[in-house]
Write a protein that holds these residues in place. Structure first.
Motif, PDB file in Angstrom:
ATOM      1  N   SER A  28      15.061   0.948   4.771  1.00  0.00           N
ATOM      2  CA  SER A  28      15.906   0.146   5.146  1.00  0.00           C
ATOM      3  C   SER A  28      15.519  -1.199   5.113  1.00  0.00           C
ATOM      4  O   SER A  28      16.479  -2.038   4.790  1.00  0.00           O
ATOM      5  CB  SER A  28      16.328   0.547   6.530  1.00  0.00           C
ATOM      6  N   ILE A  29      14.409  -1.672   5.483  1.00  0.00           N
ATOM      7  CA  ILE A  29      14.087  -2.862   5.459  1.00  0.00           C
ATOM      8  C   ILE A  29      14.199  -3.632   3.990  1.00  0.00           C
ATOM      9  O   ILE A  29      14.540  -4.766   3.671  1.00  0.00           O
ATOM     10  CB  ILE A  29      12.571  -3.229   5.877  1.00  0.00           C
ATOM     11  N   ALA A  30      13.572  -2.663   2.997  1.00  0.00           N
ATOM     12  CA  ALA A  30      13.618  -3.212   1.730  1.00  0.00           C
ATOM     13  C   ALA A  30      14.874  -3.289   1.173  1.00  0.00           C
ATOM     14  O   ALA A  30      15.029  -4.241   0.116  1.00  0.00           O
ATOM     15  CB  ALA A  30      12.623  -2.184   0.819  1.00  0.00           C
ATOM     16  N   ASN A  31      15.757  -2.631   1.429  1.00  0.00           N
ATOM     17  CA  ASN A  31      17.375  -2.821   1.094  1.00  0.00           C
ATOM     18  C   ASN A  31      17.692  -4.005   1.621  1.00  0.00           C
ATOM     19  O   ASN A  31      19.015  -4.542   1.026  1.00  0.00           O
ATOM     20  CB  ASN A  31      18.247  -1.546   1.425  1.00  0.00           C
ATOM     21  N   ASN A  32      17.434  -4.489   2.841  1.00  0.00           N
ATOM     22  CA  ASN A  32      18.256  -5.494   3.548  1.00  0.00           C
ATOM     23  C   ASN A  32      16.987  -6.265   4.462  1.00  0.00           C
ATOM     24  O   ASN A  32      17.272  -6.394   5.742  1.00  0.00           O
ATOM     25  CB  ASN A  32      19.371  -5.177   4.399  1.00  0.00           C
ATOM     26  N   PRO A  33      16.220  -6.836   3.938  1.00  0.00           N
ATOM     27  CA  PRO A  33      14.957  -7.484   4.738  1.00  0.00           C
ATOM     28  C   PRO A  33      15.690  -8.599   5.553  1.00  0.00           C
ATOM     29  O   PRO A  33      16.465  -9.445   5.186  1.00  0.00           O
ATOM     30  CB  PRO A  33      14.148  -8.307   3.554  1.00  0.00           C
ATOM     31  N   GLY A  34      15.142  -8.775   6.838  1.00  0.00           N
ATOM     32  CA  GLY A  34      15.401  -9.444   7.660  1.00  0.00           C
ATOM     33  C   GLY A  34      16.959  -9.317   8.351  1.00  0.00           C
ATOM     34  O   GLY A  34      17.106  -9.915   9.478  1.00  0.00           O
ATOM     35  N   LYS A  35      17.767  -8.510   7.832  1.00  0.00           N
ATOM     36  CA  LYS A  35      19.149  -8.378   8.205  1.00  0.00           C
ATOM     37  C   LYS A  35      19.299  -6.867   8.871  1.00  0.00           C
ATOM     38  O   LYS A  35      20.453  -6.182   8.306  1.00  0.00           O
ATOM     39  CB  LYS A  35      20.164  -8.727   7.113  1.00  0.00           C
ATOM     40  N   ASN A  36      18.276  -6.573   9.520  1.00  0.00           N
ATOM     41  CA  ASN A  36      18.351  -5.021  10.117  1.00  0.00           C
ATOM     42  C   ASN A  36      17.838  -5.086  11.551  1.00  0.00           C
ATOM     43  O   ASN A  36      17.327  -6.175  12.088  1.00  0.00           O
ATOM     44  CB  ASN A  36      17.553  -4.308   9.403  1.00  0.00           C
ATOM     45  N   ILE A  37      17.953  -3.737  12.177  1.00  0.00           N
ATOM     46  CA  ILE A  37      17.512  -3.873  13.492  1.00  0.00           C
ATOM     47  C   ILE A  37      15.974  -3.673  13.492  1.00  0.00           C
ATOM     48  O   ILE A  37      15.292  -3.549  14.706  1.00  0.00           O
ATOM     49  CB  ILE A  37      18.176  -2.887  14.329  1.00  0.00           C
ATOM     50  N   PHE A  38      15.211  -3.545  12.533  1.00  0.00           N
ATOM     51  CA  PHE A  38      13.779  -3.530  12.315  1.00  0.00           C
ATOM     52  C   PHE A  38      13.108  -4.377  12.118  1.00  0.00           C
ATOM     53  O   PHE A  38      12.113  -4.599  11.354  1.00  0.00           O
ATOM     54  CB  PHE A  38      13.424  -2.248  11.512  1.00  0.00           C
ATOM     55  N   ASN A  39      13.390  -5.459  12.836  1.00  0.00           N
ATOM     56  CA  ASN A  39      12.494  -6.730  12.665  1.00  0.00           C
ATOM     57  C   ASN A  39      12.037  -7.368  13.785  1.00  0.00           C
ATOM     58  O   ASN A  39      13.087  -7.850  14.609  1.00  0.00           O
ATOM     59  CB  ASN A  39      13.618  -8.051  11.943  1.00  0.00           C
ATOM     60  N   PRO A  40      10.788  -7.263  14.115  1.00  0.00           N
ATOM     61  CA  PRO A  40       9.739  -6.957  13.090  1.00  0.00           C
ATOM     62  C   PRO A  40       9.515  -5.500  13.441  1.00  0.00           C
ATOM     63  O   PRO A  40       9.988  -4.719  14.290  1.00  0.00           O
ATOM     64  CB  PRO A  40       8.663  -7.529  13.666  1.00  0.00           C
ATOM     65  N   LEU A  41       9.034  -5.073  12.185  1.00  0.00           N
ATOM     66  CA  LEU A  41       8.691  -3.454  12.322  1.00  0.00           C
ATOM     67  C   LEU A  41       7.186  -3.241  12.578  1.00  0.00           C
ATOM     68  O   LEU A  41       6.260  -3.980  12.012  1.00  0.00           O
ATOM     69  CB  LEU A  41       8.884  -2.788  10.965  1.00  0.00           C
ATOM     70  N   PHE A  42       6.696  -2.657  13.408  1.00  0.00           N
ATOM     71  CA  PHE A  42       5.349  -2.642  13.802  1.00  0.00           C
ATOM     72  C   PHE A  42       4.836  -1.260  13.663  1.00  0.00           C
ATOM     73  O   PHE A  42       5.263  -0.091  14.542  1.00  0.00           O
ATOM     74  CB  PHE A  42       5.184  -2.937  15.379  1.00  0.00           C
ATOM     75  N   VAL A  43       3.901  -0.876  12.695  1.00  0.00           N
ATOM     76  CA  VAL A  43       3.595   0.574  12.332  1.00  0.00           C
ATOM     77  C   VAL A  43       2.115   0.734  12.796  1.00  0.00           C
ATOM     78  O   VAL A  43       1.294  -0.161  12.535  1.00  0.00           O
ATOM     79  CB  VAL A  43       3.752   0.621  11.013  1.00  0.00           C
ATOM     80  N   TYR A  44       1.816   1.861  13.588  1.00  0.00           N
ATOM     81  CA  TYR A  44       0.634   1.964  14.049  1.00  0.00           C
ATOM     82  C   TYR A  44       0.154   3.442  13.750  1.00  0.00           C
ATOM     83  O   TYR A  44       1.055   4.218  13.833  1.00  0.00           O
ATOM     84  CB  TYR A  44       0.188   1.541  15.491  1.00  0.00           C
ATOM     85  N   GLY A  45      -1.285   3.598  13.624  1.00  0.00           N
ATOM     86  CA  GLY A  45      -1.798   4.871  13.560  1.00  0.00           C
ATOM     87  C   GLY A  45      -3.246   4.706  12.960  1.00  0.00           C
ATOM     88  O   GLY A  45      -3.968   3.490  12.732  1.00  0.00           O
ATOM     89  N   LYS A  46      -3.924   5.861  12.952  1.00  0.00           N
ATOM     90  CA  LYS A  46      -5.383   5.919  12.529  1.00  0.00           C
ATOM     91  C   LYS A  46      -5.764   5.414  11.153  1.00  0.00           C
ATOM     92  O   LYS A  46      -4.596   5.492  10.447  1.00  0.00           O
ATOM     93  CB  LYS A  46      -5.889   7.176  12.995  1.00  0.00           C
ATOM     94  N   SER A  47      -6.792   5.231  10.771  1.00  0.00           N
ATOM     95  CA  SER A  47      -6.972   4.833   9.236  1.00  0.00           C
ATOM     96  C   SER A  47      -6.665   6.043   8.577  1.00  0.00           C
ATOM     97  O   SER A  47      -7.175   7.291   8.614  1.00  0.00           O
ATOM     98  CB  SER A  47      -8.380   4.508   9.174  1.00  0.00           C
TER      99      SER A  47
END
Length: 448
Positions: free
Chosen positions: A134-153
């Motif tokens: 979704s972000i790649a299709n519409n950067p900055g103009k979406n509800i996922f800003n910022p996107l914070f992704v977390y998880g193990k290595s």
């Protein structure tokens, strides 16, 4: 009693010495002299600017964790150069053209082979991947800003960042997209500080349309860098530019990060990427095989997927080793060769024999304790450590819930188990004795 600057640095050196080679210790740490400790900052004197670059590039994470541990709170390391050195070159992932004026051409620093087309979707990563598309299709103009992704290595966080970046560039070739690791960001900031070019540094980052920051936890304890990044974040967000972070833990578990940054991390979407489940591991292996024109029997694919549970890198590494052995030794890629490769790559556990009970028995044997003591409310250091290790290994090597593990180990609640697991995981990097204990216990479990 409060430690002096010399005591703080001496204690840091004793820990660092156990975690680096003798040559590296003599070359990079022996020449350092502590100057003062003031306002939660330890000032050290180094021979040249080149020392700062090398220390920041190779040892910043180790020093940061060590300093915070010795001082018992987030502490910043500050440098003073003894001798002027005009040859200052930082040859890390950043490139010099990324430090030019804002309107200069920008290299996005993207790996072109990491795309959404080869990012296999599963239950453990679906939310993060969907948000990324979704972000790649519409950067900055979406509800996922910022996107914070977390998880193990090794669960695919970096792949996701590059996939978002590549798709963004494909959608809009004129977009200013940049991938940067937090370590490189810190090194760039240090160089800008030394060269009195902080404003240029800030202006450059404020010119980016899609900023992809990897391993943001590495900024913990770095007050100056966080302060600069706070202003960069505010500008980008207000201008409707896209920001994506990856981290090894959730925002609420970050230590040494300013509250105002933590608040902003939560403005958009926080998505966890977990360890791949069995079906996703199968799908990843088949995708890698198809991508490289390889074929394997189903029983071999299933054997790898059953035993390489921790991360995607293990799957890829085993697959590569399997075909390398096959070609070099002229052997069939059958189950026999697969078992040899897997056992040489990772510890293989008999799932039928491993249980919470069997793990705590092995932990008790190793630490010379009985189960009654392990289950007791004793807070003695040796008992508490054994209990925490047992909980950590139980969660790592069984599919039991935190609640179940707590119930078995003295009717403790799930929060106690979660705390124990995180404590052990975060201490493994610096506590050499604990690291050795866990390795030896796991080796014993593999023989059950």
């Amino acid at each position: 009693m409060e430690l002096s600057k010399a005591q703080i640095w001496d204690k840091c050196l004793s820990i660092i010495k156990d975690n680096v080679s003798d040559d590296a210790f003599v070359k990079w740490f022996k020449p350092i002299v502590s100057i003062k400790y003031q306002d939660d900052c330890l000032w050290i004197q180094v021979p040249t600017h080149f020392y700062i670059e090398q220390i920041e590039e190779q040892y910043s994470d180790l020093i940061g964790k060590t300093l915070n541990r010795v001082c018992g709170k987030p502490t910043k390391l500050m440098y003073q150069v003894q001798i002027s050195d005009t040859q200052v070159n930082i040859s890390t992932e950043n490139r010099q053209k990324n430090q030019l004026a804002p309107k200069a051409e920008l290299d996005p620093q993207l790996l072109r082979n990491l795309t959404f087309s080869n990012f296999v979707e599963g239950e453990s990563n679906r939310l993060a991947r969907t948000a990324g598309v979704s972000i790649a299709n519409n950067p900055g103009k979406n509800i996922f800003n910022p996107l914070f992704v977390y998880g193990k290595s090794g669960v695919g966080k970096t792949h996701l960042l590059h996939a978002i970046g590549n798709a963004s560039v494909e959608q809009n070739p004129r977009a200013r997209v940049l991938y940067v690791s937090s370590h490189v960001f810190q090194v760039q900031y240090s160089q800008a500080y030394l060269q009195n070019k902080i404003n240029d540094f800030i202006h450059f980052y404020q010119s980016v349309d899609v900023l992809l920051i990897d391993d943001v936890h590495e900024l913990s304890g770095k007050t100056g860098t966080q302060n600069v990044f706070f202003h960069i974040f505010n500008h980008l967000h207000q201008m409707g530019k896209q920001i994506v972070f990856t981290c090894d833990r959730a925002p609420k578990d970050l230590v040494g990060m300013e509250d105002r940054l933590l608040t902003r991390f939560k403005w958009g979407l926080t998505a966890e990427m977990r360890q791949p489940d069995y079906q996703l591991r199968i799908d990843i292996l088949r995708q890698k095989m198809q991508q490289n024109g390889l074929e394997l029997p189903d029983e071999v694919v299933e054997y790898i997927a059953r035993h390489a549970k921790d991360n995607v890198r293990d799957l890829e590494g085993i697959l590569t080793s399997l075909f390398a052995h096959s070609i070099i030794e002229g052997r069939n890629t059958d189950l026999k060769l697969c078992r040899e490769v897997v056992e040489n790559s990772i510890q293989v556990f008999d799932e039928e024999k491993l249980s919470v009970e069997s793990i705590e028995e092995e932990v008790c044997r190793y630490y010379h304790l009985d189960k009654t003591t392990l289950h007791s409310r004793s807070k003695k250091q040796e008992v508490a450590r054994a209990r925490q290790v047992a909980m950590f290994l139980s969660k790592k090597h069984t599919d039991k819930s935190y609640a179940y593990i707590g119930e078995v180990m003295g009717n403790r609640n799930h929060a106690t188990v979660i705390h124990a697991c995180k404590l052990v995981e975060q201490s493994l990097d610096l506590d050499k004795a604990l690291h050795n204990d866990v390795q030896k216990i796991e080796s014993a479990l593999a023989l059950l």
